[in-house]
Design a protein around this motif. Structure first.
Motif, mmCIF file in Angstrom:
data_model
loop_
_atom_site.group_PDB
_atom_site.id
_atom_site.type_symbol
_atom_site.label_atom_id
_atom_site.label_comp_id
_atom_site.label_asym_id
_atom_site.label_seq_id
_atom_site.Cartn_x
_atom_site.Cartn_y
_atom_site.Cartn_z
ATOM 1 N N ARG A 151 0.789 -1.234 0.000
ATOM 2 C CA ARG A 151 0.000 0.000 0.000
ATOM 3 C C ARG A 151 0.815 1.275 0.000
ATOM 4 N NH1 ARG A 151 -4.667 -1.165 4.287
ATOM 5 N NH2 ARG A 151 -5.608 0.664 3.299
ATOM 6 N N LEU A 156 7.980 1.360 1.572
ATOM 7 C CA LEU A 156 8.912 1.732 2.640
ATOM 8 C C LEU A 156 8.541 1.007 3.926
ATOM 9 C CD1 LEU A 156 8.968 5.605 2.093
ATOM 10 C CD2 LEU A 156 10.531 3.901 1.146
ATOM 11 N N PRO A 160 6.971 7.524 6.750
ATOM 12 C CA PRO A 160 6.636 7.854 5.366
ATOM 13 C C PRO A 160 7.786 8.563 4.664
ATOM 14 C CG PRO A 160 5.807 9.546 6.810
ATOM 15 C CD PRO A 160 6.454 8.519 7.686
ATOM 16 N N CYS A 161 7.655 8.734 3.356
ATOM 17 C CA CYS A 161 8.603 9.556 2.634
ATOM 18 C C CYS A 161 8.180 11.004 2.785
ATOM 19 C CB CYS A 161 8.642 9.149 1.159
ATOM 20 S SG CYS A 161 7.191 9.651 0.214
ATOM 21 N N GLU A 170 2.144 10.824 -2.518
ATOM 22 C CA GLU A 170 2.665 11.768 -3.510
ATOM 23 C C GLU A 170 2.308 11.383 -4.941
ATOM 24 O OE1 GLU A 170 6.968 11.872 -3.064
ATOM 25 O OE2 GLU A 170 7.233 10.353 -4.598
ATOM 26 N N ASP A 176 -4.543 6.865 -0.608
ATOM 27 C CA ASP A 176 -4.155 7.125 0.777
ATOM 28 C C ASP A 176 -2.670 6.835 0.960
ATOM 29 O OD1 ASP A 176 -6.709 7.790 1.641
ATOM 30 O OD2 ASP A 176 -7.234 5.706 2.063
ATOM 31 N N ALA A 178 -0.059 5.115 2.877
ATOM 32 C CA ALA A 178 -0.083 3.967 3.796
ATOM 33 C C ALA A 178 0.504 4.342 5.144
ATOM 34 C CB ALA A 178 0.705 2.811 3.190
ATOM 35 N N TRP A 179 1.517 5.193 5.126
ATOM 36 C CA TRP A 179 2.180 5.535 6.390
ATOM 37 C C TRP A 179 1.357 6.478 7.241
ATOM 38 C CZ3 TRP A 179 5.511 3.235 9.356
ATOM 39 C CH2 TRP A 179 6.196 2.160 8.809
HETATM 40 S S1 SF4 Z 1 2.328 5.883 0.562
HETATM 41 FE FE1 SF4 Z 1 3.102 7.620 1.762
HETATM 42 S S2 SF4 Z 1 5.182 7.007 2.313
HETATM 43 FE FE2 SF4 Z 1 4.551 5.654 0.647
HETATM 44 S S3 SF4 Z 1 5.250 6.667 -1.238
HETATM 45 FE FE3 SF4 Z 1 3.157 7.361 -0.877
HETATM 46 S S4 SF4 Z 1 3.432 9.284 0.286
HETATM 47 FE FE4 SF4 Z 1 5.359 8.170 0.414
#
Ligand code: SF4
Ligand code: SF4
Lengths: 222, 309
Positions: A151, A156, A160-161, A170, A176, A178-179
């Protein structure tokens, strides 16, 4: 369940048009739930192809049939005759069913009518979303029950990133992050402190990277 | 704290100077002059130069080769490495390659999603994430070991950095996320571009409350705005970017031909203010395709001359 989406009719037509005896073959479990490849959808697809053949003035006979699950031997017996009749089987099962059917027909081609998309859930009527990629080493217990492998667009394990914004990923404002979900869930569980535990580097040898997977249950073997 | 690597950036930071770094994006081609020219413009005004790694997922000359060009000019590169494009074999291998050229700084990132770039139909790898890349470099450096456990002959000596975005969501884990990177072994941080200074200062306060500013050097990231249009774009279109309305307004209220100058002014004022923030150890000036402005910013912000070691 496994979610699949029917290929565009044009693409299916290109595959089937050289054949004379086409069997559209449904699978009535997972892909019936997402209304893409159940026995009913196989019937509809067969009708559409008959119309198409007529329009294109191509001579072919198109039948439809189906079984409960194309991924298990036990369901095939009643349809042996129909399968043997065809010079092309167009399976509306997931990729597993297509291949399993093909293994039963040494000299008849079996083509896919669906694009198998993911393992997911029925979020709402007509809305299906991915939940799992079968990574072979489930980490849901440490991520608050939300899977970052399937998800998070970057899978990761310590997200989150920097691209997470207003709860969305992004890559797309409709997806949504996921983080964000993981953090919210950890907070709801009173476990936000666990966020700071580093998730170790994952052993991907249990997923696709390790080659085709197999599970043997000796207690069930005959 | 004594130095752990021969990195000039590390030395400057550990001696307590405000460090200045900047970045250069490699060209979308193979001409090394592009990278040399950009570096030439800024070299006397910065302590180290980051080389981006296929930023925004646009295919470019690789970061490692570009870093080698800088190294051959006698400059101090920071090798940016994203986990998007390479697995753990390739990354460890590139780290060794960089170490063979005595590249002493690395910045560990996850990288923008490939859908933003020129290969949206490509795979992404993400075998390990940026947090785990930090751990990997530290393992290779401090224990002289590969992830597989074998000994490395002549281990890399790299000062290990990462990015932090004080403005991204979810808000409640902005500080815990930094703490996690510190626990993973990060030694310096370059932040996302700061326009909302109040919010940044609030983040820094929370960093200090947890004593994290004593465990990691934080370089405040700044990008001068070229125009009101750019400010609006950054505000509305770039995920994880916080551009307050007053910045957009200040630029839109400026006549078009003076907007670039105003953007530089905002950048310099921000540096002046952030210099006073406890825990800010330096500045990372990302003048995207506007490298020629770096000297002016550094001078006017009172960060010139750079310490000579
Ligand atoms: S789900 Fe959240 S952490 Fe994962 S790539 Fe998308 S924005 Fe970044
Ligand atoms: S961690 Fe792996 S097994 Fe568990 S839900 Fe995610 S992909 Fe599936």
């Amino acid at each position: 369940m496994i979610v699949g989406e029917q290929k565009p009719l044009e693409e299916i037509w290109e595959m089937v048009k050289p054949y004379k005896k086409v069997l559209v073959f449904g699978c009535n479990t997972c892909v019936a739930v997402c209304h893409s490849g159940g026995n009913k959808e196989a019937e509809i697809l067969a009708s559409l192809l008959r119309i198409k053949a007529k329009q294109e003035q191509v001579e072919m006979e198109i039948k439809n049939s189906g079984i409960e699950r194309q991924c298990e031997h036990e369901f095939y017996e009643p349809v042996t005759e129909e399968l043997n009749w065809a010079d092309l089987v167009l399976s509306t099962a997931c990729g597993v069913g297509v291949q399993f059917t093909a293994e039963k027909l040494a000299t008849t081609p079996v083509f896919p009518a669906l694009n198998t998309t993911f393992m997911g859930a029925v979020d709402a009527p007509g809305v299906f979303t991915e939940r799992c990629q079968g990574c072979g080493q489930c980490i849901l217990a440490i991520t608050g029950g939300i899977c970052p492998v399937s998800r998070c667009a970057k899978r990761l394990l310590n997200g989150p990133c920097g691209g997470s914004s207003n709860g969305k990923c992004e890559i797309n404002k409709d997806v949504d992050c996921a983080w964000q979900l993981i953090v919210d869930r950890l907070a709801a569980l009173g476990r936000l402190d666990d966020y700071e535990k580093l998730t170790p580097i994952k052993d991907w040898s249990n997923e696709r990277s390790g080659g085709p997977r197999k599970m043997v249950r000796e207690d069930l073997q005959q | 704290m004594s130095e752990k690597t021969p990195s000039k950036l590390e030395k400057i930071l550990r001696q307590g100077h405000l460090a200045v770094t900047s970045e250069c994006g490699p060209p979308r081609g193979s001409d090394p002059e592009v990278i040399r020219e950009k570096a030439e413009m800024i070299k006397d005004y910065v302590d180290a130069i980051n080389i981006t790694d296929n930023q925004t997922a646009m295919t470019r000359m690789c970061s490692l080769a570009s870093c080698i060009h800088l190294k051959l000019m006698g400059l101090e590169p920071v090798l940016q490495m994203v986990t998007r494009d390479r697995n753990r074999i390739a990354m460890q291998s590139d780290i060794l390659g960089a170490a063979s050229f005595d590249i002493y700084n690395i910045l560990c990132l996850s990288g923008d999603h490939q859908s933003f770039g020129d290969c949206p139909t490509g795979q992404n790898v993400h075998d390990i994430d940026s947090m785990q890349l930090i751990q990997t470099v530290r393992l290779m450096r401090d224990e002289g070991k590969f992830l597989g456990g074998d000994e490395i002959a002549r281990p890399p000596r790299m000062f290990v950095g990462a990015a932090a975005n004080p403005f991204a969501d979810p808000f409640e884990i902005r500080v815990p996320r930094l703490a996690k990177k510190v626990a993973a072994g990060v030694e310096f941080i370059q932040t996302q571009c700061i326009y909302n200074l109040d919010r940044f200062e609030e983040w820094m306060k929370r960093i200090r409350d947890r004593g994290l500013h004593e465990k990691v050097f934080i370089l405040a990231g700044l990008t001068p705005m070229k125009s009101a249009g750019m400010a609006r774009y950054m505000k509305n279109r770039v995920p994880g970017m916080d551009v307050p309305d007053e910045i957009v307004k200040r630029l839109s209220d400026t006549p078009k031909e003076k907007q670039a100058e105003e953007g530089i002014k905002i950048c310099i004022e921000s540096i002046q203010r952030l210099k006073e923030v406890e825990g800010v150890s330096g500045f990372h000036i990302m003048a995207i395709e506007w490298e020629e402005k770096v000297p002016e910013i550094v001078r006017q912000a009172g960060l010139y001359p750079r310490p000579s070691l």
